[in-house]
Design an enzyme around this catalytic site. Structure first.
Site, PDB file in Angstrom:
ATOM      1  N   ASN A  47       0.824  -1.323   0.044  1.00  0.00           N
ATOM      2  CA  ASN A  47       0.103   0.110  -0.068  1.00  0.00           C
ATOM      3  C   ASN A  47       0.751   1.390  -0.017  1.00  0.00           C
ATOM      4  O   ASN A  47       0.315   2.404  -0.478  1.00  0.00           O
ATOM      5  CB  ASN A  47      -0.978   0.229   1.096  1.00  0.00           C
ATOM      6  CG  ASN A  47      -1.906  -1.139   1.252  1.00  0.00           C
ATOM      7  OD1 ASN A  47      -2.106  -1.804   0.079  1.00  0.00           O
ATOM      8  ND2 ASN A  47      -2.848  -1.320   2.190  1.00  0.00           N
ATOM      9  N   SER A  69      -7.242   6.317  -0.170  1.00  0.00           N
ATOM     10  CA  SER A  69      -8.346   5.926   0.306  1.00  0.00           C
ATOM     11  C   SER A  69      -8.915   6.999   1.421  1.00  0.00           C
ATOM     12  O   SER A  69      -8.198   7.775   1.834  1.00  0.00           O
ATOM     13  CB  SER A  69      -8.300   4.533   1.049  1.00  0.00           C
ATOM     14  OG  SER A  69      -9.171   4.133   2.142  1.00  0.00           O
ATOM     15  N   TYR A 115      -3.816  -0.742   7.903  1.00  0.00           N
ATOM     16  CA  TYR A 115      -4.302  -0.393   6.669  1.00  0.00           C
ATOM     17  C   TYR A 115      -4.446   1.149   6.467  1.00  0.00           C
ATOM     18  O   TYR A 115      -3.915   1.881   5.550  1.00  0.00           O
ATOM     19  CB  TYR A 115      -5.482  -1.040   6.338  1.00  0.00           C
ATOM     20  CG  TYR A 115      -6.153  -0.653   4.885  1.00  0.00           C
ATOM     21  CD1 TYR A 115      -5.914  -1.047   3.723  1.00  0.00           C
ATOM     22  CD2 TYR A 115      -7.186   0.315   4.913  1.00  0.00           C
ATOM     23  CE1 TYR A 115      -6.516  -0.805   2.752  1.00  0.00           C
ATOM     24  CE2 TYR A 115      -7.784   0.588   3.856  1.00  0.00           C
ATOM     25  CZ  TYR A 115      -7.454   0.127   2.415  1.00  0.00           C
ATOM     26  OH  TYR A 115      -7.931   0.863   1.481  1.00  0.00           O
ATOM     27  N   LYS A 126      -2.492   4.087   3.921  1.00  0.00           N
ATOM     28  CA  LYS A 126      -3.100   4.911   3.075  1.00  0.00           C
ATOM     29  C   LYS A 126      -2.789   6.382   3.330  1.00  0.00           C
ATOM     30  O   LYS A 126      -2.576   7.120   2.530  1.00  0.00           O
ATOM     31  CB  LYS A 126      -4.553   4.459   2.971  1.00  0.00           C
ATOM     32  CG  LYS A 126      -5.070   3.280   2.289  1.00  0.00           C
ATOM     33  CD  LYS A 126      -4.563   3.132   1.048  1.00  0.00           C
ATOM     34  CE  LYS A 126      -5.069   1.911   0.346  1.00  0.00           C
ATOM     35  NZ  LYS A 126      -4.601   1.883  -1.007  1.00  0.00           N
TER      36      LYS A 126
END
Length: 254
Positions: free
Chosen positions: A107, A138, A151, A155
């Site tokens: 990512n 995101s 996560y 992002k």
């Protein structure tokens, strides 16, 4: 940037949002769409070619976690064939907070490495023509899903990196903007692991919120490409394309 007759590289252009966006891009008539993805999907490639036979669609296997030198070697092959590339889309992403190292590698680090590699060909300080980068980040980059902090943080890092790229455009000649989808109905969000299993039902709970389809997201993605606004933070949510204001910049005076 009008997509017609442009050369576009799309990293992870065969995923959920990626594939629908590839479809919409092909409809807009680029000269070349080069898809780099970890797993080959001949059926999807054939479908993209059939949508608009005037567009040359090619595929190269690519894992964003490889070293910069390996990415540069692949890009050298692509640039030798196309001569010029107008747009790079970085779209690789995974959502699984059990895989901490890989989440960060795919990512964030992958986006940084692919971007760094293409600078060899685009940087105006090296005689390059410049280019445009669209990084798929995101909404969690500025509004974290706290049950998946790894996560969300990866992002946020990708978003911050993209914002910096945009502010370096006067030096490199490379402009950049971020694409930040809201909750989109893809296989990614149906079931995934939270950090330390703090919420075993995080996927189900997320889908209780209003969502958008991958097609709605893809159609707004194409609008963002056409807007081509350096430094833009685009929120693609519930079928809308929304500019997000970044309220504060820290200017370095080194």
């Amino acid at each position: 940037m009008a997509i017609a007759n442009k050369n576009i590289i799309f990293v992870a252009g065969l995923g959920g949002i990626g594939l629908d966006t590839s479809r919409e891009i092909v409809k807009s008539g680029p000269k070349n769409l080069v898809i780099l993805d970890r797993i080959e999907n001949p059926t999807a490639i054939a479908e993209l070619k059939a949508i608009n036979p005037k567009v040359t669609v090619t595929f190269y296997p690519y894992d964003v976690t490889v070293p910069v030198a390996e990415t540069t070697k692949l890009l050298k092959t692509i640039f030798a064939k196309l001569k010029t590339v107008d747009l790079l889309i970085n779209g690789a992403g995974i959502l699984d907070d059990h895989q901490i190292e890989r989440t960060i590698a795919v990512n964030f680090t992958g986006t940084v490495n692919t971007t760094t590699a293409i600078m060899e060909f685009w940087d105006k300080r090296k005689g390059g023509p410049g280019g445009v980068i669209a990084n798929i980040c995101s909404v969690t980059g500025f509004n974290a899903i706290y049950q998946v902090p790894v996560y969300s943080a990866s992002k946020a890092a990708a978003l911050s990196f993209t914002n910096s790229l945009a502010r370096l455009a006067h030096i490199t000649g490379v402009t950049a903007y971020s694409i930040n989808p809201g909750i989109t109905r893809t296989p990614l969000v149906h079931k995934f692991n939270s950090w330390l299993d703090v919420e075993p039902r995080v996927g189900e709970l997320l889908l209780e919120h209003p969502t958008q389809t991958t097609l709605e997201c893809a159609q707004n993605f194409v609008k963002a490409i056409e807007a081509n606004k350096n430094g833009a933070i685009w929120q693609l949510d519930l079928g809308q394309l929304i500019p997000v204001e970044w309220t504060k910049h820290w200017d370095s005076h080194i």
